[in-house]
Motif scaffolding. Structure first.
Motif, mmCIF file in Angstrom:
data_model
loop_
_atom_site.group_PDB
_atom_site.id
_atom_site.type_symbol
_atom_site.label_atom_id
_atom_site.label_comp_id
_atom_site.label_asym_id
_atom_site.label_seq_id
_atom_site.Cartn_x
_atom_site.Cartn_y
_atom_site.Cartn_z
ATOM 1 N N PHE A 1 6.071 0.627 2.632
ATOM 2 C CA PHE A 1 6.268 -0.042 3.912
ATOM 3 C C PHE A 1 5.726 0.809 5.056
ATOM 4 O O PHE A 1 4.979 0.332 5.912
ATOM 5 C CB PHE A 1 7.760 -0.344 4.116
ATOM 6 N N ALA A 2 6.096 2.089 5.086
ATOM 7 C CA ALA A 2 5.678 2.976 6.172
ATOM 8 C C ALA A 2 4.165 3.143 6.205
ATOM 9 O O ALA A 2 3.534 3.025 7.268
ATOM 10 C CB ALA A 2 6.359 4.336 6.024
ATOM 11 N N GLU A 3 3.556 3.413 5.076
ATOM 12 C CA GLU A 3 2.103 3.600 5.015
ATOM 13 C C GLU A 3 1.370 2.309 5.371
ATOM 14 O O GLU A 3 0.340 2.342 6.052
ATOM 15 C CB GLU A 3 1.681 4.069 3.619
ATOM 16 N N SER A 4 1.894 1.178 4.926
ATOM 17 C CA SER A 4 1.259 -0.112 5.235
ATOM 18 C C SER A 4 1.317 -0.399 6.731
ATOM 19 O O SER A 4 0.342 -0.889 7.320
ATOM 20 C CB SER A 4 1.921 -1.237 4.445
ATOM 21 N N MET A 5 2.444 -0.091 7.371
ATOM 22 C CA MET A 5 2.561 -0.283 8.820
ATOM 23 C C MET A 5 1.561 0.596 9.560
ATOM 24 O O MET A 5 0.863 0.137 10.466
ATOM 25 C CB MET A 5 3.981 0.027 9.289
ATOM 26 N N ILE A 6 1.487 1.853 9.183
ATOM 27 C CA ILE A 6 0.545 2.779 9.825
ATOM 28 C C ILE A 6 -0.883 2.306 9.618
ATOM 29 O O ILE A 6 -1.698 2.308 10.545
ATOM 30 C CB ILE A 6 0.738 4.208 9.266
ATOM 31 N N TYR A 7 -1.192 1.910 8.407
ATOM 32 C CA TYR A 7 -2.557 1.453 8.081
ATOM 33 C C TYR A 7 -2.898 0.203 8.882
ATOM 34 O O TYR A 7 -4.012 0.061 9.378
ATOM 35 C CB TYR A 7 -2.650 1.197 6.574
ATOM 36 N N GLN B 1 -14.572 4.317 7.659
ATOM 37 C CA GLN B 1 -14.708 2.989 7.074
ATOM 38 C C GLN B 1 -14.269 3.029 5.613
ATOM 39 O O GLN B 1 -14.386 4.049 4.945
ATOM 40 C CB GLN B 1 -16.158 2.499 7.178
ATOM 41 N N TRP B 2 -13.782 1.911 5.135
ATOM 42 C CA TRP B 2 -13.339 1.784 3.740
ATOM 43 C C TRP B 2 -14.490 2.113 2.809
ATOM 44 O O TRP B 2 -15.583 1.563 2.934
ATOM 45 C CB TRP B 2 -12.821 0.375 3.514
ATOM 46 N N THR B 3 -14.265 3.017 1.867
ATOM 47 C CA THR B 3 -15.310 3.465 0.940
ATOM 48 C C THR B 3 -15.078 2.973 -0.481
ATOM 49 O O THR B 3 -15.881 3.255 -1.363
ATOM 50 C CB THR B 3 -15.363 5.005 0.909
ATOM 51 N N GLY B 4 -13.966 2.286 -0.697
ATOM 52 C CA GLY B 4 -13.642 1.836 -2.038
ATOM 53 C C GLY B 4 -12.706 2.788 -2.765
ATOM 54 O O GLY B 4 -12.276 2.510 -3.876
ATOM 55 N N THR B 5 -12.384 3.903 -2.152
ATOM 56 C CA THR B 5 -11.471 4.876 -2.737
ATOM 57 C C THR B 5 -10.149 4.845 -1.979
ATOM 58 O O THR B 5 -10.132 5.003 -0.761
ATOM 59 C CB THR B 5 -12.067 6.303 -2.661
ATOM 60 N N VAL B 6 -9.060 4.638 -2.689
ATOM 61 C CA VAL B 6 -7.740 4.590 -2.063
ATOM 62 C C VAL B 6 -7.373 5.996 -1.593
ATOM 63 O O VAL B 6 -7.349 6.934 -2.387
ATOM 64 C CB VAL B 6 -6.674 4.062 -3.055
ATOM 65 N N PRO B 7 -7.117 6.169 -0.290
ATOM 66 C CA PRO B 7 -6.746 7.499 0.206
ATOM 67 C C PRO B 7 -5.337 7.872 -0.248
ATOM 68 O O PRO B 7 -4.539 6.998 -0.566
ATOM 69 C CB PRO B 7 -6.786 7.328 1.730
ATOM 70 N N TRP B 8 -5.027 9.166 -0.249
ATOM 71 C CA TRP B 8 -3.682 9.574 -0.635
ATOM 72 C C TRP B 8 -2.680 9.292 0.480
ATOM 73 O O TRP B 8 -1.588 8.803 0.237
ATOM 74 C CB TRP B 8 -3.625 11.061 -1.009
ATOM 75 N N ASP B 9 -3.041 9.571 1.738
ATOM 76 C CA ASP B 9 -2.089 9.493 2.838
ATOM 77 C C ASP B 9 -2.749 8.824 4.043
ATOM 78 O O ASP B 9 -3.680 9.372 4.631
ATOM 79 C CB ASP B 9 -1.640 10.915 3.190
ATOM 80 N N ALA B 10 -2.269 7.655 4.417
ATOM 81 C CA ALA B 10 -2.855 6.913 5.539
ATOM 82 C C ALA B 10 -2.701 7.641 6.863
ATOM 83 O O ALA B 10 -3.489 7.438 7.775
ATOM 84 C CB ALA B 10 -2.234 5.522 5.633
ATOM 85 N N THR B 11 -1.703 8.524 6.971
ATOM 86 C CA THR B 11 -1.504 9.245 8.230
ATOM 87 C C THR B 11 -2.569 10.313 8.460
ATOM 88 O O THR B 11 -2.711 10.813 9.569
ATOM 89 C CB THR B 11 -0.122 9.924 8.298
ATOM 90 N N LYS B 12 -3.328 10.646 7.428
ATOM 91 C CA LYS B 12 -4.363 11.681 7.550
ATOM 92 C C LYS B 12 -5.742 11.095 7.868
ATOM 93 O O LYS B 12 -6.688 11.830 8.096
ATOM 94 C CB LYS B 12 -4.461 12.496 6.252
ATOM 95 N N LEU B 13 -5.875 9.760 7.879
ATOM 96 C CA LEU B 13 -7.152 9.126 8.173
ATOM 97 C C LEU B 13 -7.421 9.175 9.678
ATOM 98 O O LEU B 13 -6.513 8.993 10.487
ATOM 99 C CB LEU B 13 -7.137 7.672 7.692
ATOM 100 N N SER B 14 -8.668 9.413 10.060
ATOM 101 C CA SER B 14 -8.977 9.548 11.486
ATOM 102 C C SER B 14 -9.052 8.193 12.181
ATOM 103 O O SER B 14 -9.410 7.185 11.591
ATOM 104 C CB SER B 14 -10.292 10.301 11.660
ATOM 105 N N TYR B 15 -8.689 8.205 13.442
ATOM 106 C CA TYR B 15 -8.678 6.990 14.263
ATOM 107 C C TYR B 15 -8.845 7.374 15.726
ATOM 108 O O TYR B 15 -8.708 8.544 16.099
ATOM 109 C CB TYR B 15 -7.374 6.201 14.069
#
Length: 100
Positions: free
Chosen positions: A28-34, A76-90
């Motif tokens: 839930f938390a990761e999906s909300m952040i994503y 951008q989505w590369t086809g690889t599921v990241p481990w932690d959505a909070t670490k993706l740049s924005y």
């Protein structure tokens, strides 16, 4: 069965991140952040994945329009599921304002 047992049919692609797959609360938390920070990627992934589509539709129905557009993903989505959505740049879309 419980919060630590995934359904046998679950795939890693059914989660926005590897961490989201660890338990329902993190999902839930990761999906909300994503959704808030990487919504275009989430929408793109949800177009081909029923589990992600259900999560996307739920969050889209719960959040107000102002929350839905807080940031834009730098990655951008590369086809690889990241481990932690909070670490993706924005990049934040918000502009600071001061009222007196």
């Amino acid at each position: 069965q419980d919060s630590k047992t995934q359904r046998a049919s679950t795939q890693s692609e059914d989660f926005v991140s590897g961490y989201a797959a660890t338990d329902p609360f993190e999902d839930f938390a990761e999906s909300m952040i994503y959704f808030v920070l990487h919504r275009d990627d989430f929408r793109s992934r949800a177009a081909t994945n029923k589990a992600l589509a259900a999560k996307f539709q739920f969050i889209d129905g719960v959040l107000s329009p102002s929350v839905r557009s807080l940031a834009t993903a730098e990655r951008q989505w590369t086809g690889t599921v990241p481990w932690d959505a909070t670490k993706l740049s924005y990049v934040w879309k918000l502009q600071a304002s001061v009222t007196e």
